[in-house]
Every structure is written in C-alpha cells, then in structure tokens.
Design an enzyme around this catalytic site. Structure first.
Site, mmCIF file in Angstrom:
data_model
loop_
_atom_site.group_PDB
_atom_site.id
_atom_site.type_symbol
_atom_site.label_atom_id
_atom_site.label_comp_id
_atom_site.label_asym_id
_atom_site.label_seq_id
_atom_site.Cartn_x
_atom_site.Cartn_y
_atom_site.Cartn_z
ATOM 1 N N GLU A 293 0.952 -1.161 -0.099
ATOM 2 C CA GLU A 293 -0.063 0.077 0.127
ATOM 3 C C GLU A 293 0.894 1.173 -0.007
ATOM 4 O O GLU A 293 1.927 1.117 0.435
ATOM 5 C CB GLU A 293 -0.985 0.217 1.160
ATOM 6 C CG GLU A 293 -1.870 -1.040 1.482
ATOM 7 C CD GLU A 293 -2.524 -1.292 2.847
ATOM 8 O OE1 GLU A 293 -2.382 -0.403 3.367
ATOM 9 O OE2 GLU A 293 -3.053 -2.334 3.158
ATOM 10 N N LYS B 246 2.263 4.637 1.648
ATOM 11 C CA LYS B 246 2.172 5.242 3.190
ATOM 12 C C LYS B 246 1.628 6.547 2.833
ATOM 13 O O LYS B 246 2.441 7.602 2.200
ATOM 14 C CB LYS B 246 3.457 5.032 3.434
ATOM 15 C CG LYS B 246 3.457 5.459 5.097
ATOM 16 C CD LYS B 246 4.594 4.988 5.769
ATOM 17 C CE LYS B 246 4.797 5.105 7.320
ATOM 18 N NZ LYS B 246 4.888 6.648 7.565
ATOM 19 N N ASP C 293 1.054 10.155 4.026
ATOM 20 C CA ASP C 293 1.582 10.979 4.977
ATOM 21 C C ASP C 293 0.528 12.034 5.519
ATOM 22 O O ASP C 293 0.399 13.271 4.975
ATOM 23 C CB ASP C 293 2.909 11.850 4.132
ATOM 24 C CG ASP C 293 3.778 12.714 5.321
ATOM 25 O OD1 ASP C 293 3.382 12.371 6.638
ATOM 26 O OD2 ASP C 293 4.568 13.390 5.244
ATOM 27 N N TYR D 184 -7.681 1.905 5.754
ATOM 28 C CA TYR D 184 -6.658 0.326 5.291
ATOM 29 C C TYR D 184 -6.858 -0.671 6.242
ATOM 30 O O TYR D 184 -6.605 -1.697 6.186
ATOM 31 C CB TYR D 184 -5.287 0.431 5.207
ATOM 32 C CG TYR D 184 -4.724 1.599 5.967
ATOM 33 C CD1 TYR D 184 -4.323 1.112 7.439
ATOM 34 C CD2 TYR D 184 -4.504 2.829 5.686
ATOM 35 C CE1 TYR D 184 -3.938 2.119 8.053
ATOM 36 C CE2 TYR D 184 -3.871 3.835 6.586
ATOM 37 C CZ TYR D 184 -3.499 3.355 7.896
ATOM 38 O OH TYR D 184 -2.788 4.238 8.787
ATOM 39 N N LYS E 86 10.765 3.644 2.825
ATOM 40 C CA LYS E 86 10.491 5.087 2.446
ATOM 41 C C LYS E 86 11.040 5.354 1.106
ATOM 42 O O LYS E 86 11.970 4.755 0.372
ATOM 43 C CB LYS E 86 11.294 5.802 3.498
ATOM 44 C CG LYS E 86 10.817 5.717 4.661
ATOM 45 C CD LYS E 86 9.537 6.486 4.986
ATOM 46 C CE LYS E 86 8.925 6.547 6.365
ATOM 47 N NZ LYS E 86 9.492 7.707 7.199
ATOM 48 N N CYS F 52 11.963 50.690 1.269
ATOM 49 C CA CYS F 52 11.887 49.817 0.037
ATOM 50 C C CYS F 52 13.440 49.765 -0.540
ATOM 51 O O CYS F 52 13.904 50.695 -0.604
ATOM 52 C CB CYS F 52 10.845 50.451 -0.851
ATOM 53 S SG CYS F 52 11.109 49.635 -2.424
ATOM 54 N N CYS G 73 13.087 51.875 -3.983
ATOM 55 C CA CYS G 73 13.030 53.090 -4.397
ATOM 56 C C CYS G 73 13.090 53.887 -3.079
ATOM 57 O O CYS G 73 13.231 55.268 -2.942
ATOM 58 C CB CYS G 73 11.732 53.484 -4.567
ATOM 59 S SG CYS G 73 10.392 53.114 -3.644
ATOM 60 N N CYS H 219 6.049 48.219 0.040
ATOM 61 C CA CYS H 219 6.300 49.669 -0.592
ATOM 62 C C CYS H 219 5.031 50.166 -0.871
ATOM 63 O O CYS H 219 4.521 49.813 -1.621
ATOM 64 C CB CYS H 219 7.391 49.366 -1.569
ATOM 65 S SG CYS H 219 7.615 50.944 -2.302
ATOM 66 N N CYS I 79 7.024 52.941 -7.577
ATOM 67 C CA CYS I 79 8.421 52.433 -7.322
ATOM 68 C C CYS I 79 8.835 51.355 -8.560
ATOM 69 O O CYS I 79 8.019 50.623 -9.240
ATOM 70 C CB CYS I 79 8.132 51.401 -6.152
ATOM 71 S SG CYS I 79 9.680 50.390 -5.746
HETATM 72 S S1 IVH Z 1 -0.431 0.254 8.615
HETATM 73 C C1 IVH Z 1 -0.160 -2.307 12.413
HETATM 74 N N1 IVH Z 1 -0.966 1.289 6.395
HETATM 75 O O1 IVH Z 1 1.780 5.418 9.081
HETATM 76 C C2 IVH Z 1 -0.036 -1.290 11.192
HETATM 77 N N2 IVH Z 1 -0.344 2.770 8.112
HETATM 78 O O2 IVH Z 1 4.404 5.246 10.620
HETATM 79 C C3 IVH Z 1 -0.347 0.170 11.362
HETATM 80 N N3 IVH Z 1 0.172 5.108 7.482
HETATM 81 O O3 IVH Z 1 0.457 5.012 12.301
HETATM 82 C C4 IVH Z 1 -0.134 1.026 10.482
HETATM 83 N N4 IVH Z 1 -0.417 4.965 5.478
HETATM 84 O O4 IVH Z 1 -0.787 6.504 10.566
HETATM 85 C C5 IVH Z 1 -0.611 1.690 7.646
HETATM 86 N N5 IVH Z 1 -0.878 2.311 4.186
HETATM 87 C C6 IVH Z 1 -0.978 2.200 5.483
HETATM 88 C C7 IVH Z 1 -0.469 3.508 5.924
HETATM 89 C C8 IVH Z 1 -0.161 3.808 7.286
HETATM 90 C C9 IVH Z 1 0.034 5.641 6.138
HETATM 91 C C10 IVH Z 1 0.603 5.644 8.931
HETATM 92 C C11 IVH Z 1 -0.158 5.397 9.996
HETATM 93 C C12 IVH Z 1 0.741 4.619 10.998
HETATM 94 C C13 IVH Z 1 2.039 5.363 10.438
HETATM 95 C C14 IVH Z 1 3.446 4.612 11.063
#
Ligand code: IVH
Length: 666
Positions: A116, A118, A120, A225, A312, A406, A409, A424, A429
């Site tokens: 999946e 991740k 942010d 998720y 990451k 400024c 000028c 300004c 100017c």
């Molecule tokens: S699973 C036990 N899936 O990342 C598993 N977390 O750094 C728990 N997050 O606290 C999380 N996308 O808030 C999971 N596809 C994803 C995610 C995800 C973002 C966040 C989540 C978690 C944090 C951990």
C-alpha cells in the site's frame, strides 16, 4: 396531514439513499453520475423536507455532516487496541532483511504481501455502532487520542452510515488533497497568515479546529486500510481492503497483492515515479504480510508489528547553507525575503533559492545568514526552510535586519498591524512598475509573447516605457535600438501587442493585478458584468452578492476602481483601443468545451493543475481524477503517471501542454 408526513418520510428515505449513492460515486470514486446542479437539487429537496418535518432528521442524514461542536475542546479517548506505528527501511535490500526475519519465525511457508502507499497524513480510528458513525479518534500517542468526531463527519468520502450492525472499527489516514492545500495556503498568504509547510500539517491543523463548519470548507479526505468487525479482522489484509471498499469506504486503489518481494520491489519503483502525480503526499510504501493467520503468529514488538514495514521513498529534504538573504519587491509592493542557498539537489532539481515568507518567519525560526538549514520540497510548493541546525553554528552567522525602507526606491515601508507583510507604498516604485508590467504581459494575463524580464528591463531603462499603457505606443525605431532586437523581432513584438488589444475582458481584468483577483475571479467578474465600465461602477455590496466573490474580493475591487490613478490607467488603455467588453459571440452562452471530460496528469509548466481545471470548467468542460472510458481528453504534462498508460490503453485522445493551451485559448 399524517398522510403528507408519511409521504415525506418515504421521500426523505429515498432522497438520502440517492444522495449517499452519488456522494460515494463523486467523492470516493471520482466518477460522478449526475451534474453538480442535479445533485444540489436532491440535497435542497431533502433540506426542504427536513426543515418542514424536523423530526424526520436522522444523525446520519447527508445534511447532518456539520453539527454541534464540543465546547470544551476535544475529549481524550483510549483506543480499543493500540494504534501501532511501523518499522522503517530505506532500500529494497533492507526489505530482504525484513523477509529473512519473517522466514526465521515461520519457516517454509508461502508468503504473500499487500503493498500500500504510505499516506503522509494523520492516523484516525472511526467507530460505527449499529451502522452509524459513532466516534472518530486521532491516533494520538497510539494508546489515547482526541475525539474529533464532529470534524471527521465533514469528510464527504467517509460514510455516515454503513450496512453492518454490531461494532465496526475502521482505521486509516486523513489527508488534505493538494488542490485544497494550495488554495488554503494561497488564502493564508493573501491574508498575511503563516502558510502550512506541507499537507500533513495542514490536515492536522484542520482536524483540530473547533468550528466544524470551517473544517467542512477545507475538504479533508480519508483512505482506510484496517477493518475490525466486532473486534475481529478478515482472513487477510487484501480481503479487508475489498470489504472496506464494499462497505463504501475509500481505499487506495494503487494497493496491490504481491506474490513475492520482486513484485513488491518493482511496484515500489513505479510508485516512486508516480509520487509527484498524486494529489496527496506519500512518503513511501507499506508492505504487509497478507494472511491474518501469519500476522497473528508473527505478532508485534512493543512498538510495531513484525508483519509489516514501511519502505521509504528518497527524501525531499536536504541540508544546505544560507549564503545571503535578499529582499524582493513584488507587484503589490510586498517585501519578500528570499534566501540564496549553496546549490543543492533535491529530488532531481537543483535548488539555489528559497522563500522565507516574511519578517516574522525569519524571527520565529531565528534564521541567520551563514546558517546551515534543512530545506524541503512538498507538492509543487517552492522549497522552504524547515529548520535551522543551530548546533552547526560557528558564531560567525549574521542576524538579518529587515529593512524599514523599500530597497528599490527608498520609500518607508508600511506594515498594518494585522498583517505579516511589509509593503512599499510608492505606486511608482520601479520594482512595482516592473512587476506590474511583467504580470500584465504574462501568459495567463494579456499573453504578450516575448515581453519577458530582459526586454521589460530594457524598455524601462531606455525610457520607452514608464507605465503599462506605454506598451501600446511603442515604435519600431525605438525597439530596434534595443539589444538583440532586429527588424523581425521588433515586428513580432508589435504584432503580439496588437493582438493583445483584442483579448477577452477576463484577461484584461486579471492583467490589472487587482489584489485577490486571480484568473478564476476575473472570469467570474467578466461573466457577471460583461464590461469594464459596469465592473468599475459596481459598489462593494453589489460585488459581494456574486457567488464565489467574498467580502475581501469585493472590497479590493471597489477600492481599485475608486483610486484616481487606476481610473487614469483605464482611460489610457481604452484610448489605446483595448477590448473593454465581453464580445457578443462569447455572450451567446455557447461553451466550447461543453460535455467534454478531461483528466490532467503530470506537471504543467504554464499553470497549476487547479487553474487548468478552473479554465476547463469555465469553458463548460469537466475534470475528473481518473481515466475511464468516459474521458474525452488526457492532458499530459511532464512526468505523466500511470494515467497516461491507462489512457493509451483505452485509446483516449492525448493532448500535450501546448495543444491544451491552444484548445483553451480564446
Ligand atoms: S498500517 C499495524 N498502512 O503510518 C499497522 N499505516 O508510521 C499500522 N500510515 O500510524 C499501520 N499509510 O498512521 C498503515 N497504508 C498504511 C499507512 C499507514 C500511512 C501511517 C499510520 C501509521 C504510521 C506509521
């Protein structure tokens, strides 16, 4: 009477069902089935019935997303099971170590993974009781979080009711989509408020606001998720995702079931390339062992599960040195401090400048010349300084003294107490004049090709231009004396200027550079008033009555046209023969893109996506987020993502940015 009531009860039930269906199609699937106005009609009808029969209102009616707010801030609530965090790794090699660890614990078993994105954003847990959304709690420290139910209810892609009894808990991530984030930051900048550094901060700030009406306006969204039904999970993560989707939740459609680490790694690389194409920030992927039974046997450490890990993406942050701080004077006279940096590469682009926003920002972060700083790019936002690495200071760093005059000028600057920006106030100017001319000529304004910085500087220096109307009295003889201007290029420029006399009214309104009047507002004003004269006559109250024109814009427009200087400017432009009215051909109500559906992908050089969207909509077209057989055109900027592939597969017409600009030009 009771007959009427019964009929109303039946009708509200039907309306709710229909509205919820269309909300899911629109907000979750980006696949609207009816027009916005048809949808509004359904909602209005429901609101009407509910106003007449208040006892028919149910808490999960789609009209009840914005409700009462707890007075005492947010209550702290314990999670049913801890919301764990994830172990991180940074390369596919490290991912192999993760698999090794698993193989030691459960040897000789087939392993499947769900991959999946991740997101942010902000972790959230939402509980439904007997089918109704009952409580939403932030992740907090993982054990306890804040009860933000009333704000979470405003997320339109999140169902208020689901077709499952008992207790259902879903977990996922709240985020603020890029267009909403950009709009919010533009508004904050225009108001002189500090901007949000990234989408996550903006989402976090929004979900903790006390007024859920304001939260609703911010258009938060959520991907889910995790699913527990009466405390139990499905047989596998993949099944959980399917079930979530079937229940009406928004799951991320880029998730995939992978049979081995090679598939995981391939997908990681291709998602990493698509990253800039997404409307939400992602900082990597999450790899989860698919089978729930294996997850159980692998268990968890005190902090994270052993069956999941995040991989990451390469950082969009870097450290570098501030070589100097300069002040730029903008079109509105605003003084903006800009850091010149020791050049550094950040996700493929060399960065040598970064905005410091305003005086307060420099003070808040204690930024000094010579400092080593952490910089970051997020979305398509200009890189910004995240923080100063104070332990790297040698003592030779110099504090920056913000000028009180400024730098161009010398006029004393003015900073209203309520604003963060010093300006300004001299309308003559040279910096203000230069920037105003550049804005006037720019592509989205009067579109005078060739009239860029170098040429404007020469025109100003040689005294051929003092203010905007002078552009319309340029002579070939004068132009040919300028550097790199031959007979042909002079003629090209004069042709371009001549062409601009016939531009649409909305372009001219935008080109005037009235504060708070962007391209879209200019189009609205042109459509409403049909002529510059009618617009110039409009009182503030009249302006504010227009949909999408708030008090701020109303006041600013009225103020602009009251100013004698601006009136003189308009007289001169009229005398120069510029088009001051909506031409009748435009006024027939014919919309050239009527019925056409567009999808945008990749990065457009000439305008942000949101602007492209506004432009398409103003011409009668529609923009959706995903490619389907209903798409008419895919506009592909640079770095197009998977949408391009999909469009090619479906045989949909592709437009380059240039072709797109041609299509939407007058
Ligand atoms: S699973 C036990 N899936 O990342 C598993 N977390 O750094 C728990 N997050 O606290 C999380 N996308 O808030 C999971 N596809 C994803 C995610 C995800 C973002 C966040 C989540 C978690 C944090 C951990």
């Amino acid at each position: 009477m009771s007959d009427n009531r019964e009929r109303a009860a039946e009708r509200t039930r039907l309306l709710r069902e229909e509205i919820v269906y269309h909300e899911t199609k629109y907000y979750r699937d980006n696949d609207p089935q009816i027009s916005d106005s048809e949808f509004d009609h359904l909602v209005k009808e429901l609101e009407g019935l509910e106003a007449k029969y208040p006892d028919l209102i149910t808490p999960d009616s789609p009209t009840q997303r914005v409700g009462e707010q707890p007075h005492e801030g947010f209550a702290s609530v314990g999670h049913r099971t801890p919301m764990l965090s994830l172990d991180n790794c940074y390369s596919p090699e490290e991912l192999r170590d993760f698999e090794e660890r698993i193989r030691k614990l459960i040897p000789e078993e087939d392993l499947e993974y769900v991959l999946e994105l991740k997101i942010d954003g902000l972790g959230i847990s939402v509980i439904y009781r007997e089918g109704s959304l009952a409580q939403a709690v932030t992740r907090g420290d993982g054990v306890r979080g804040d009860d933000v139910t009333s704000n979470v209810r405003t997320i339109k892609s999140l169902p208020l009711s689901i077709d499952l009894t008992g207790e259902v808990e879903v977990r996922g991530e709240i985020f603020l989509p890029l267009p909403s984030f950009q709009a919010l930051n533009r508004e904050r900048e225009a108001n002189g408020e500090p901007m949000f550094a990234n989408q996550r901060n903006a989402a976090a700030g929004s979900i903790r606001m006390l007024d859920s009406q304001v939260v609703a306006a911010r258009k938060l969204d959520a991907f889910l998720y995790t699913l527990f039904i009466d405390g139990a999970e499905a047989e596998s993560q993949w099944e959980s995702l399917q079930k979530l989707h079937d229940l009406g939740f928004k799951t991320n459609l880029r998730s995939r079931l992978c049979r081995n680490l090679e598939e995981v790694t391939d997908l990681y690389h291709s998602l990493s390339e698509e990253r800039d194409d997404l409307e939400y920030d992602v900082d990597g992927v999450v790899i989860k062992v698919n089978a729930a039974d294996q997850q159980r046997r692998l268990g968890q450490t005190s902090k994270f599960p052993r069956w999941a890990i995040s991989l990451k993406f390469p950082a969009r942050q870097a450290t570098t040195r501030i070589n100097d701080i300069l002040i730029q004077v903008g079109r509105t006279g605003a003084l903006t401090p800009v850091a010149t940096l020791e050049p550094v590469k950040l996700s493929g682009i060399t960065i040598s400048r970064s905005t410091l926003h305003n005086e307060d920002e420099i003070r808040r972060k204690d930024i000094r010349i010579g400092d080593t700083v952490l910089i970051e790019r997020s979305g398509d936002v200009i890189p910004r300084v995240v923080s100063v690495m104070k332990d790297k200071r040698s003592g030779k760093e110099k504090a920056f003294v913000f000028p009180t005059a400024c730098p161009v000028c010398g006029t004393k600057t003015f900073r209203p107490e309520s604003e963060a920006v010093a300006r300004c106030v001299n309308p003559s100017c040279p910096a203000v004049v230069r920037e105003s001319i550049l804005h006037f000529a720019s592509r989205r304004a009067m579109n005078i090709e060739g009239l860029g910085e170098a040429l404007v500087d020469q025109l100003l220096d040689s005294g051929q231009v003092h203010e905007i109307p002078d552009l319309y009295h340029l002579e070939p003889a004068g132009l040919e004396q300028l550097e790199r201007m031959g007979l042909k290029s002079s003629q090209n420029l004069l042709d371009e200027i001549e062409k601009s006399r016939h531009n649409n009214l909305s372009r001219l309104i935008y080109a005037l550079g009235i504060r708070y009047v962007g391209e879209r507002t200019a189009q609205i004003l042109a459509g409403h008033f049909r002529s510059m004269d009618a617009l110039a006559r409009a009182a503030r109250e009249e302006l504010e009555e227009i949909d999408d024109v708030g008090p701020k814009v109303g006041e600013s427009v009225a103020f602009f046209f009251r100013e004698p200087r601006n009136r003189a400017l308009l007289d001169q432009l009229r005398a120069a023969g510029l088009n001051f009215a909506v031409r009748e051909a435009q006024g027939t109500g014919e919309e050239p893109l009527q019925g056409k559906t567009f999808v945008l992908t990749g990065v457009l050089q000439s305008m942000p996506r949101e602007q492209a969207k506004a432009r398409i909509e103003s011409l009668g077209g529609k923009v959706t987020l995903s490619v389907s057989s209903k798409t008419d055109y895919l506009v592909a900027g640079s770095d197009p993502g998977s949408k391009l592939r999909k469009a090619q597969e479906l045989g949909i017409a592709l437009l380059s940015e240039e072709e797109f600009l041609e299509l939407i030009s007058d």
